[in-house]
Design an enzyme around this catalytic site. Structure first.
Site, PDB file in Angstrom:
ATOM      1  N   HIS A 157     -17.820 -29.468  22.465  1.00  0.00           N
ATOM      2  CA  HIS A 157     -18.091 -30.220  23.906  1.00  0.00           C
ATOM      3  C   HIS A 157     -16.674 -30.937  24.108  1.00  0.00           C
ATOM      4  CE1 HIS A 157     -22.593 -29.991  23.059  1.00  0.00           C
ATOM      5  NE2 HIS A 157     -22.314 -29.734  22.077  1.00  0.00           N
ATOM      6  N   ASP A 188     -11.829 -34.707  29.751  1.00  0.00           N
ATOM      7  CA  ASP A 188     -13.194 -34.793  29.503  1.00  0.00           C
ATOM      8  C   ASP A 188     -13.629 -33.352  29.310  1.00  0.00           C
ATOM      9  OD1 ASP A 188     -15.449 -35.902  28.572  1.00  0.00           O
ATOM     10  OD2 ASP A 188     -15.717 -37.072  30.249  1.00  0.00           O
TER      11      ASP A 188
END
Length: 476
Positions: free
Chosen positions: A157, A365
């Site tokens: 992720h 991110d």
């Protein structure tokens, strides 16, 4: 149909899906587990004096979960240590915050092995196993050592770091080699996959194996890009729910004819919160005529408060918000509303809808689903504008946002002014393109593409990993 076994650090299957507080990922995986008659396995979040090697089985709204308690030393070394003080900062390019301590690595290896030993007896021969995130990179290796030959997939992720930083990690080669015990490795973006390939080819002397494979350490693994999304219909339902509408009405009323901007981020140094506030401060400095016409609602729930770097950033943000408010506030206007608490999805949807500008400006991110939530919450006839960091994984898909370099306060200041003054027709055009991306990358599509690709992998009879892979043409 074979079962789907989801493995993650924490089990987030909601006890009551109707409550509306669970995240979109938890809801999507829970739906898959009900469909496939599966099991969600992971840490309970609780500690126990002596590890028992047993799991507590529960039913959560039709989803079977298996929860394991850890010893306090495990939590300190595996979770607070290697996961959050070593891998997390390293994967987000914060080498200055990365702690390399031998005990952390030992705890990480120990907990992954313990998880494998508890999970292995629960598995059935045709189960497929889906392991999530950086906490559990060695999980497949430890399951293989116990004789597990099932198909096992891994999804990261977070970003994958550049090779020049990854090699600073002690035993980095062993960590990457453990990934080759999986059958399929999924990444959020092409950039993260390319960086993984670069390490394997340059550092491990590996080779490409067709369009979707890599060969190294005497094994082959399939790789692909599976960008995660939100549950669009569910989120829009939360937006239009009574609680969502009430929150929207409250926020619209509190704006008092001013333009509201919103940022929603877990407290973390990777989210660019200091840089965002400094960019907003620059905007206030550069645009005296717009002061009093705009304010920022920054929602920042506290996280990982046991880790010293998170305590430090909390103190800095408290001071920064106070300084900006002290310098620029007037008797009837405060430039920043800084909120250290969490809100339900329906409440967040109402807040997003009331905001003229959405600020999603992480320094680095994996994806950042706030960007997609903000877009999904907007009024199609009068949408707000998304300002998005070019270093968020979402930027690879969402080019119609105002892409910014969050390290430049002047660039962020200019983007805020552009967003606040953008004509309605341009806002609608940008939102329409962004909303198509949000729908095309729905979380259910992400989930089903990954599971289908993992199921399609053929494994040799002797358990060699894997024989070959024929994913859907558009799955990767």
């Amino acid at each position: 149909m074979s079962r789907l076994i989801v493995v993650s650090n924490r089990v987030s299957a909601p006890k009551d899906p109707a409550a509306g507080s669970a995240g979109g990922l938890a809801m999507a995986l829970s739906a898959a587990l009900r469909t496939y008659d599966g099991l969600w396995f992971g840490w309970s979040g609780e500690t126990i004096e002596t590890f028992t090697g047993e799991a507590k089985i529960e039913d959560r709204a039709g989803v079977t979960v298996a929860l394991v308690d850890l010893e306090p030393q495990d939590v300190d070394e595996y979770y607070n240590g290697y996961a959050n003080k070593t891998l997390w900062p390293l994967f987000h390019h914060r080498l200055d915050l990365t702690a390399y301590e031998r005990s952390y690595g030992e705890g990480y290896e120990r907990v992954n092995q313990r998880f494998a030993e508890v999970l292995a007896p629960m598995l059935e021969p045709d189960d497929i196993i889906w392991v999530h995130d950086y906490h559990l990179i060695p999980m497949a290796r430890d399951l293989r050592r116990l004789g597990v030959t099932n198909r096992i997939g891994f999804f990261l992720h977070t970003p994958w770091p550049v090779r020049q930083l990854l090699v600073t990690l002690p035993h980095h080669r062993r960590l990457v080699e453990s990934l080759f015990a999986y059958d399929l490795i999924g990444f959020q973006t092409e950039e993260w996959l390319d960086l993984f390939r670069d390490y394997v080819i340059s550092e491990a002397r590996g080779e490409l194996a067709g369009d979707n494979g890599l060969e190294a350490f005497g094994r082959k693994v399939c790789v692909g890009v599976y960008p995660i999304g939100i549950d669009v219909e569910d989120f829009m339902g939360a937006r239009d729910s009574p609680a969502g509408l009430r929150t929207y009405d409250r926020m619209a009323a509190s704006s008092a004819f001013r333009s509201m901007m919103v940022g929603v981020d877990r407290l973390d140094y990777s989210k660019g919160l200091e840089e965002r506030m400094l960019g907003y401060e620059q905007f206030l400095h550069d645009n005296a005529e717009l002061r009093g016409d705009v304010f920022l609602v920054q929602v920042t729930p506290i996280s990982r408060d046991d880790v010293d770097t998170y305590q430090d950033i909390r103190a800095r943000l408290d001071a920064l918000a106070g300084r900006i408010n002290g310098e620029y506030a007037d008797m009837d206007w405060q430039p920043i509303r800084y909120l250290n608490r969490g809100y339900r999805r329906d409440q967040l949807a109402g807040i997003y809808r009331a905001a003229r500008v959405g600020l999603v400006t992480p320094l680095r991110d994996g994806m950042n689903l706030v960007a997609k939530e903000y877009v999904a919450a907007q009024n199609p006839d009068d949408p707000g504008v998304l300002i998005l960091s070019r270093f968020a994984g979402a930027a690879e898909q969402m080019g119609e946002a105002l892409l910014v370099n969050p390290f430049s306060r002047e660039e962020l200041s200019d983007a805020i002014k552009t967003a606040l003054t953008m004509p309605r027709e341009e806002r609608i055009r940008k939102w329409t393109a962004l909303m198509k991306v949000v729908r095309d990358t729905d979380v259910a599509i992400w989930r089903d593409d990954f599971v289908q690709a993992l199921r399609s992998i053929e494994v040799a009879d002797d358990g060699d990993r894997p024989l070959h892979h024929q994913p859907r043409a558009d799955a990767a």
